[in-house]
Design an enzyme around this catalytic site. Sequence first.
Site, mmCIF file in Angstrom:
data_model
loop_
_atom_site.group_PDB
_atom_site.id
_atom_site.type_symbol
_atom_site.label_atom_id
_atom_site.label_comp_id
_atom_site.label_asym_id
_atom_site.label_seq_id
_atom_site.Cartn_x
_atom_site.Cartn_y
_atom_site.Cartn_z
ATOM 1 N N PHE B 133 41.290 41.737 24.945
ATOM 2 C CA PHE B 133 41.593 42.656 26.028
ATOM 3 C C PHE B 133 40.768 43.913 25.845
ATOM 4 C CE2 PHE B 133 44.665 43.224 29.460
ATOM 5 C CZ PHE B 133 45.090 41.928 29.652
ATOM 6 N N GLN B 257 45.964 55.989 35.803
ATOM 7 C CA GLN B 257 44.955 54.948 35.546
ATOM 8 C C GLN B 257 44.634 54.122 36.783
ATOM 9 O OE1 GLN B 257 45.753 51.253 32.919
ATOM 10 N NE2 GLN B 257 44.278 52.489 31.787
ATOM 11 N N HIS B 259 42.930 50.687 37.736
ATOM 12 C CA HIS B 259 42.533 49.442 37.096
ATOM 13 C C HIS B 259 41.282 48.920 37.796
ATOM 14 C CE1 HIS B 259 42.589 45.325 35.687
ATOM 15 N NE2 HIS B 259 43.592 45.590 34.876
ATOM 16 N N LEU B 269 46.411 43.039 41.759
ATOM 17 C CA LEU B 269 45.696 43.049 40.497
ATOM 18 C C LEU B 269 45.178 41.683 40.063
ATOM 19 C CD1 LEU B 269 45.280 45.353 38.369
ATOM 20 C CD2 LEU B 269 46.783 43.983 36.947
ATOM 21 N N GLU B 272 42.893 42.052 33.432
ATOM 22 C CA GLU B 272 41.775 42.244 32.528
ATOM 23 C C GLU B 272 41.629 41.033 31.602
ATOM 24 O OE1 GLU B 272 41.709 46.324 31.078
ATOM 25 O OE2 GLU B 272 41.607 45.459 29.075
ATOM 26 N N ARG B 303 39.530 50.772 30.593
ATOM 27 C CA ARG B 303 39.608 50.748 32.052
ATOM 28 C C ARG B 303 38.987 51.952 32.730
ATOM 29 N NH1 ARG B 303 45.713 48.341 32.272
ATOM 30 N NH2 ARG B 303 45.014 46.270 31.648
ATOM 31 N N HIS B 370 47.080 52.119 39.272
ATOM 32 C CA HIS B 370 47.771 51.127 38.459
ATOM 33 C C HIS B 370 48.876 51.680 37.583
ATOM 34 C CE1 HIS B 370 48.172 47.351 36.428
ATOM 35 N NE2 HIS B 370 47.820 47.842 35.254
ATOM 36 N N ARG B 411 45.510 54.507 29.175
ATOM 37 C CA ARG B 411 46.234 53.463 28.455
ATOM 38 C C ARG B 411 45.359 52.236 28.270
ATOM 39 N NH1 ARG B 411 48.925 48.793 30.045
ATOM 40 N NH2 ARG B 411 48.912 49.233 32.268
#
Lengths: 254, 604
Positions: B133, B257, B259, B269, B272, B303, B370, B411
């Site tokens: 990730f 954030q 995304h 979404l 990721e 991100r 996000h 994050r």
Amino acid sequence: MSTPTVEASVPAAAEEHRSFTVTLIIRRFDPEVDDEPRWQDFDVQMYPTDRILDALHQIKWDQDGSLTFRRSCAHGICGSDAMRINGRNRLACKTLIKDLDISKPIYVEAIKGLPLEKDLIVDMEPFFASYRDVQPFLIANSQPGAGKERVQTIADRERFDDTTKCILCAACTSSCPVFWTDGQYFGPAAIVNAHRFIFDSRDEASSVRLDILNDKEGVWRCRTTFNCSEACPRGIQVTKAIAEVKQAIVRGKV
Amino acid sequence: MNSTPQSETDEVKIVDGIHYHQFDVVIVGAGGAGMRAAIEAGPQAKTAVITKLYPTRSHTGAAQGGMAAALANVEDDNWEWHTFDTVKGGDYLVDQDAAEILAKEAIDAVIDLENMGLPFNRTPEGKIDQRRFGGHTRDHGKAPVRRACYAADRTGHMILQTLFQNCVKLGINFFNEYYVLDLAMTEVDGVKQPSGVVAYELATGTLHVFQAKSIIFATGGFGKIFKTTSNAHTLTGDGVGIIWRKGLPLEDMEFYQFHPTGLAGLGILLTEGARGEGAILRNASGERFMERYAPTIKDLAPRDIVARCMVQEVLDGRGAGPNKDYVYLDCTHLGAEVLETKLPDITEFARTYLGVDPVVEPVPVFPTAHYAMGGIPTNVQAEVLRDNDTVVPGLYAAGECACVSVHGSNRLGTNSLLDINVFGKRAGNAAAAYAKTADFVPLPADPTKEVRELVDMLRNSTGTERLSTIRKELQEEMDRGAQVFRTDESLGNVLKTIHDLRVRYTNIAIQDKGQRYNTDLLEAIELGFLLDLAEVLVFAARNRKESRGGHMRDDYPDRDDEKYMKHTMAYLSGDPHSPDPEDHITLDWKPVVVTNYQPMERKY
Ligand SMILES: Cc1cc2nc3c(=O)[nH]c(=O)nc-3n(C[C@H](O)[C@H](O)[C@H](O)COP(=O)(O)OP(=O)(O)OC[C@H]3O[C@@H](n4cnc5c(N)ncnc54)[C@H](O)[C@@H]3O)c2cc1C
Ligand code: SF4
Ligand code: FES
């Protein structure tokens, strides 16, 4: 490896930016005013890639704020908005306008078999009560070593994969003719959630759940009409899961 | 089974039509954080969970990719590397003591879930499988590491189901479709102390007061302040808004954030985890542009970086599509097998909502709002802070509504599902322990007064404004001026719009005047929270004249550690309806906790 270019792939969405008028005929019921449900039509401007949920929002936000329905995620993952669309149980957020015949009005009403509360909202409590009754949680007394996971092979994990996908939307149970006439029947969703544990190699209480489902309101009520499998927005093979539970009861083991 | 409100432990007193309940611990929210807390508190104290959605409808269920923990099941890993990645990923605004707890307790958090029944994907040896990730690396940035524990691309669904199943097992009391609209505070010895919450029952329109010794807020995020978002319609920040209106501070609200991979035009979404499995971002000419920006970890950069690069490509004219306004996520080389088994849901989303089959075509994507890094400030025991260091006794917050801060200014993927489990558990335990020693704080004289006034104002209004118009204008303006790139001017414009919208909000009318299932009324109330939170976010963003993590200022493109390596603390300090936010928002700073890692340039 493919190297896409602009020409190679214009997304479908971009090709379809022509909007048109769609008529929705919605079964309304306001418990504070109406004795009986009534049908009301609304015209909305829609794009082919819009969803029924978009149409309902357009009505609620631009025409009639009192239209009432549940929704949250808007992409088929939370299970809030199962309803009958042209006579079939579907999630409003997963039903695209272009997949319906829009030369005719689209009929939208609440799912059947659960008490109607208001417009497209039903009382979900009986549905969740059946779910709770099958003991839908892992029961395993043997402890793995402290700080360790239980070991499970890829094949054993695969065995119950299909039924882990359930989002408890009630589309299956409320499409079942047996459930419509006998509200005591556990219904497909509860059996799906029992299946999820009965066939989990880590669980030690399959026999308890098989006993519960061997009840007169259990799996034997199922008449294999396949409505549930067709209704499931997660593509779960509900009828197959019920059949596997029946076989396990007959064999007395998983 | 007794997970219905009619449980015998709940004695209800009805006075003037208002229902009064008493519980040791009240948890607001039944997403991952709320239910994880309930599993701890339930067996120790008389506990109620109040939630505006049926628990399984909570947006935790939408989480896809995974939950981080340095189990080292498939390759070398340890929690110290995870701590470092979290700190660096958050652009050094992370409180390092909290990040250390997050990374250390991650391992037990995953094992707990497995033991509760969560069906993780498995390795050939039967252990929990792990995938790559963004931003998670081996040995301080050397290469991507497989740290995310997952269940296909339905990890959040499985977490939510597993936690709900265990709540059913424990017979937790749920109050479903009850909207908490206020926190009751009572003055004791000159200090305001929380004494309960006020909730509106959707089915009947009845008001309920839940008196409690400990109260945990776990109400999730507020992505609906933006137009393009991965968040559910119901993520309107009610809990954060309630805390704000009580005059308690909010931390780091400017850090939101975006995304990278939302379905273009829709915001739905695509995890990721797709890039974790090898998918690649390409511009219109097919170039793998991340190679230029982050040569070492490329598409797996954090991100904030990837989202900005995507927007940059589009701004530079390299976007794809008829309007050149998106880029592609190319999964075609992964093969049908990987897509169907490891990424089945997102494959279906692309097919259903864009009519694009990821097996054979690249998917149009663009950044989508996000995750809120900021929120209700807490310490590592999940206790809510009244200022930089004083706690509010008996009040807790966990999950996306809280700011511990383990995410700093950005994050890392998979760290939120982790956060809700680690700090949800801590909140549940701390709340139960507090309830054992504390007494009930008496309720204020008329605890429902403010909610009654709000509801009556909206129900009886003869105004001319539609809530949907105001909400739409807010969301569009936020996308325009407070998204991936921000300037003093763009933020100033947003503030002006928000002010106008707040004035217009006082003139809205709802059409449904009924008592039962009045979702029209509740949408209007939710909009009030959205307006409040958008204002704080933008006001704080304008004040932070640097670029860090999720907060990118075109007019101040560099990170400025000297001036800004500190958390923002925002307080409501005047008449919330005054036109100029300067008149009612006060900003202050809170130091960042630094233990082992001094800030460095963030290169990947
Ligand atoms: C599409 C998507 C994918 C994601 N994927 C990942 C991932 O792979 N890994 C990862 O780590 N993170 C991921 N995240 C982030 C993560 O899922 C969320 O941050 C996290 O689940 C939030 O959990 P929560 O318990 O704080 O809130 P939620 O799950 O949102 O729950 C909020 C709860 O509060 C209740 N509530 C709200 N307001 C009120 C009110 N006024 N009164 C009563 N109840 C109220 C709601 O009913 C709900 O039960 C993803 C997020 C999204 C949107
Ligand atoms: S089995 Fe399918 S239709 Fe039935 S409740 Fe679960 S997700 Fe819905
Ligand atoms: S709104 Fe969540 S499933 Fe449709």
